[in-house]
Scaffold this motif. Sequence first.
Motif, mmCIF file in Angstrom:
data_model
loop_
_atom_site.group_PDB
_atom_site.id
_atom_site.type_symbol
_atom_site.label_atom_id
_atom_site.label_comp_id
_atom_site.label_asym_id
_atom_site.label_seq_id
_atom_site.Cartn_x
_atom_site.Cartn_y
_atom_site.Cartn_z
ATOM 1 N N GLU A 85 21.776 57.233 30.393
ATOM 2 C CA GLU A 85 22.173 55.950 29.805
ATOM 3 C C GLU A 85 22.696 56.212 28.396
ATOM 4 O O GLU A 85 22.194 55.660 27.418
ATOM 5 N N ASP A 86 23.713 57.036 28.308
ATOM 6 C CA ASP A 86 24.356 57.294 27.029
ATOM 7 C C ASP A 86 25.597 56.413 26.904
ATOM 8 O O ASP A 86 25.851 55.547 27.752
ATOM 9 N N GLY A 87 26.371 56.636 25.858
ATOM 10 C CA GLY A 87 27.528 55.790 25.619
ATOM 11 C C GLY A 87 28.540 55.817 26.749
ATOM 12 O O GLY A 87 29.068 54.771 27.149
ATOM 13 N N THR A 88 28.801 57.009 27.283
ATOM 14 C CA THR A 88 29.786 57.127 28.359
ATOM 15 C C THR A 88 29.323 56.426 29.628
ATOM 16 O O THR A 88 30.089 55.689 30.253
ATOM 17 N N SER A 89 28.077 56.640 30.009
ATOM 18 C CA SER A 89 27.581 56.015 31.238
ATOM 19 C C SER A 89 27.483 54.500 31.094
ATOM 20 O O SER A 89 27.723 53.763 32.056
ATOM 21 N N ARG A 90 27.164 54.010 29.878
ATOM 22 C CA ARG A 90 27.138 52.567 29.664
ATOM 23 C C ARG A 90 28.543 51.974 29.770
ATOM 24 O O ARG A 90 28.738 50.923 30.394
ATOM 25 N N THR A 91 29.509 52.649 29.150
ATOM 26 C CA THR A 91 30.889 52.159 29.206
ATOM 27 C C THR A 91 31.400 52.116 30.645
ATOM 28 O O THR A 91 32.001 51.123 31.086
ATOM 29 N N LEU A 92 31.146 53.186 31.394
ATOM 30 C CA LEU A 92 31.592 53.227 32.783
ATOM 31 C C LEU A 92 30.826 52.226 33.642
ATOM 32 O O LEU A 92 31.391 51.635 34.571
ATOM 33 N N GLY A 93 29.541 52.018 33.334
ATOM 34 C CA GLY A 93 28.767 51.024 34.072
ATOM 35 C C GLY A 93 29.305 49.617 33.857
ATOM 36 O O GLY A 93 29.409 48.822 34.803
ATOM 37 N N LEU A 94 29.671 49.293 32.628
ATOM 38 C CA LEU A 94 30.245 47.977 32.341
ATOM 39 C C LEU A 94 31.617 47.832 32.991
ATOM 40 O O LEU A 94 31.975 46.753 33.478
ATOM 41 N N ALA A 95 32.387 48.930 33.009
ATOM 42 C CA ALA A 95 33.677 48.894 33.694
ATOM 43 C C ALA A 95 33.485 48.647 35.187
ATOM 44 O O ALA A 95 34.279 47.933 35.824
ATOM 45 N N LEU A 96 32.423 49.219 35.752
ATOM 46 C CA LEU A 96 32.119 48.999 37.165
ATOM 47 C C LEU A 96 31.820 47.529 37.437
ATOM 48 O O LEU A 96 32.263 46.965 38.443
ATOM 49 N N VAL A 97 31.090 46.894 36.540
ATOM 50 C CA VAL A 97 30.785 45.468 36.680
ATOM 51 C C VAL A 97 32.070 44.647 36.660
ATOM 52 O O VAL A 97 32.300 43.782 37.523
ATOM 53 N N ALA A 98 32.938 44.895 35.659
ATOM 54 C CA ALA A 98 34.171 44.137 35.537
ATOM 55 C C ALA A 98 35.066 44.330 36.759
ATOM 56 O O ALA A 98 35.632 43.360 37.297
ATOM 57 N N ALA A 99 35.194 45.574 37.216
ATOM 58 C CA ALA A 99 36.046 45.852 38.370
ATOM 59 C C ALA A 99 35.503 45.199 39.640
ATOM 60 O O ALA A 99 36.267 44.698 40.473
ATOM 61 N N THR A 100 34.191 45.195 39.789
ATOM 62 C CA THR A 100 33.581 44.584 40.975
ATOM 63 C C THR A 100 33.862 43.090 41.032
ATOM 64 O O THR A 100 34.222 42.547 42.086
ATOM 65 N N LEU A 101 33.725 42.416 39.909
ATOM 66 C CA LEU A 101 33.924 40.965 39.885
ATOM 67 C C LEU A 101 35.396 40.608 40.088
ATOM 68 O O LEU A 101 35.711 39.541 40.632
ATOM 69 N N PHE A 102 36.302 41.489 39.662
ATOM 70 C CA PHE A 102 37.724 41.264 39.952
ATOM 71 C C PHE A 102 38.017 41.516 41.430
ATOM 72 O O PHE A 102 38.781 40.783 42.063
ATOM 73 N N TYR A 103 37.403 42.543 41.979
ATOM 74 C CA TYR A 103 37.727 43.026 43.313
ATOM 75 C C TYR A 103 37.240 42.095 44.416
ATOM 76 O O TYR A 103 37.806 42.090 45.524
ATOM 77 N N VAL A 104 36.235 41.291 44.144
ATOM 78 C CA VAL A 104 35.589 40.536 45.211
ATOM 79 C C VAL A 104 36.540 39.534 45.873
ATOM 80 O O VAL A 104 36.450 39.290 47.081
ATOM 81 N N TYR A 105 37.509 38.986 45.128
ATOM 82 C CA TYR A 105 38.410 37.999 45.730
ATOM 83 C C TYR A 105 39.420 38.634 46.679
ATOM 84 O O TYR A 105 39.572 38.167 47.819
ATOM 85 N N PRO A 106 40.153 39.700 46.266
ATOM 86 C CA PRO A 106 40.990 40.369 47.268
ATOM 87 C C PRO A 106 40.180 40.936 48.428
ATOM 88 O O PRO A 106 40.643 40.949 49.570
ATOM 89 N N LEU A 107 38.947 41.384 48.162
ATOM 90 C CA LEU A 107 38.083 41.886 49.224
ATOM 91 C C LEU A 107 37.820 40.809 50.264
ATOM 92 O O LEU A 107 37.959 41.032 51.475
ATOM 93 N N ARG A 108 37.473 39.623 49.799
ATOM 94 C CA ARG A 108 37.158 38.532 50.726
ATOM 95 C C ARG A 108 38.393 38.140 51.539
ATOM 96 O O ARG A 108 38.301 37.923 52.752
ATOM 97 N N MET A 109 39.549 38.093 50.895
ATOM 98 C CA MET A 109 40.772 37.695 51.594
ATOM 99 C C MET A 109 41.184 38.730 52.635
ATOM 100 O O MET A 109 41.523 38.381 53.771
ATOM 101 N N VAL A 110 41.142 40.004 52.261
ATOM 102 C CA VAL A 110 41.567 41.055 53.181
ATOM 103 C C VAL A 110 40.598 41.185 54.350
ATOM 104 O O VAL A 110 41.015 41.356 55.507
ATOM 105 N N MET A 111 39.295 41.100 54.075
ATOM 106 C CA MET A 111 38.319 41.219 55.159
ATOM 107 C C MET A 111 38.419 40.046 56.133
ATOM 108 O O MET A 111 38.288 40.223 57.344
ATOM 109 N N SER A 112 38.661 38.849 55.621
ATOM 110 C CA SER A 112 38.791 37.707 56.530
ATOM 111 C C SER A 112 40.055 37.841 57.375
ATOM 112 O O SER A 112 40.042 37.537 58.574
#
Length: 245
Positions: A85-112
């Motif tokens: 849990e250093d600076g790099t892992s925190r930054t990448l973890g937050l980027a993972l959160v942001a990308a996930t919340l963006f990705y969920v809408y195209p994910l739902r549309m494509v899967m349906s």
Amino acid sequence: MDLSQLPAEDGFRQRGEQVTRLETFVDAAFAFAVTLLVVSFQSMPHDFNTLYDALKRLPAFVAGFAILALFWNGHDRFSRRTGLEDGTSRTLGLALVAATLFYVYPLRMVMSAGMHFLTNGWAPSELTVSSFDQFRLIFVLYGAGFATLATIMALLNRHALRRADALGFDAAEQQLLRGDIWSYLVLIATALLSAGVSLAMPADYRMGPVPGVVYSLLGVVLPILGQRNRRRVQALVALRGASTQ
């Protein structure tokens, strides 16, 4: 005996015993993303027909949930293995959160849309487009989101690998990290290939399933890659055991 240093089933000695604030935040973000995949009602189903219509969306939800679970499990595995849990892992973890919340809408549309095609129209599709260019863009956005999540996970594991000496990773543990990195690189390549196919294919809706079919390559490539890596890890774990005797 330090229980955190006992090898897990895959041979990696677990270092992340305590759940960190970052892990809690990542877990909450993935949980919220899952709720966005769930069938939403203006009110609870009041009769069988309404309930049945909702249940027809279940296949798309399960498929989308499996994709999110793939990346959530990857982050959880990284956290348990490394405890970083250093600076790099925190930054990448937050980027993972942001990308996930963006990705969920195209994910739902494509899967349906995918389940609509696979069930011959039984499962409803939430993908409505007015032109083939919009259709292409949906798959490009989906591929970009998928590749972004895989890139973040590859970078997290690469960061851990660079700190192998400081964290005390032996040869088997380093090989496990390399195996995960290669798996994420395959995910990235597949997503980019699918997006490229979407952009290059002729403007014919009969070709619509092709970008999604590209992802089926993962069912062939990943098991082969995983089997090869497991053999290497098992050999290194055996050497670890021999050196401690």
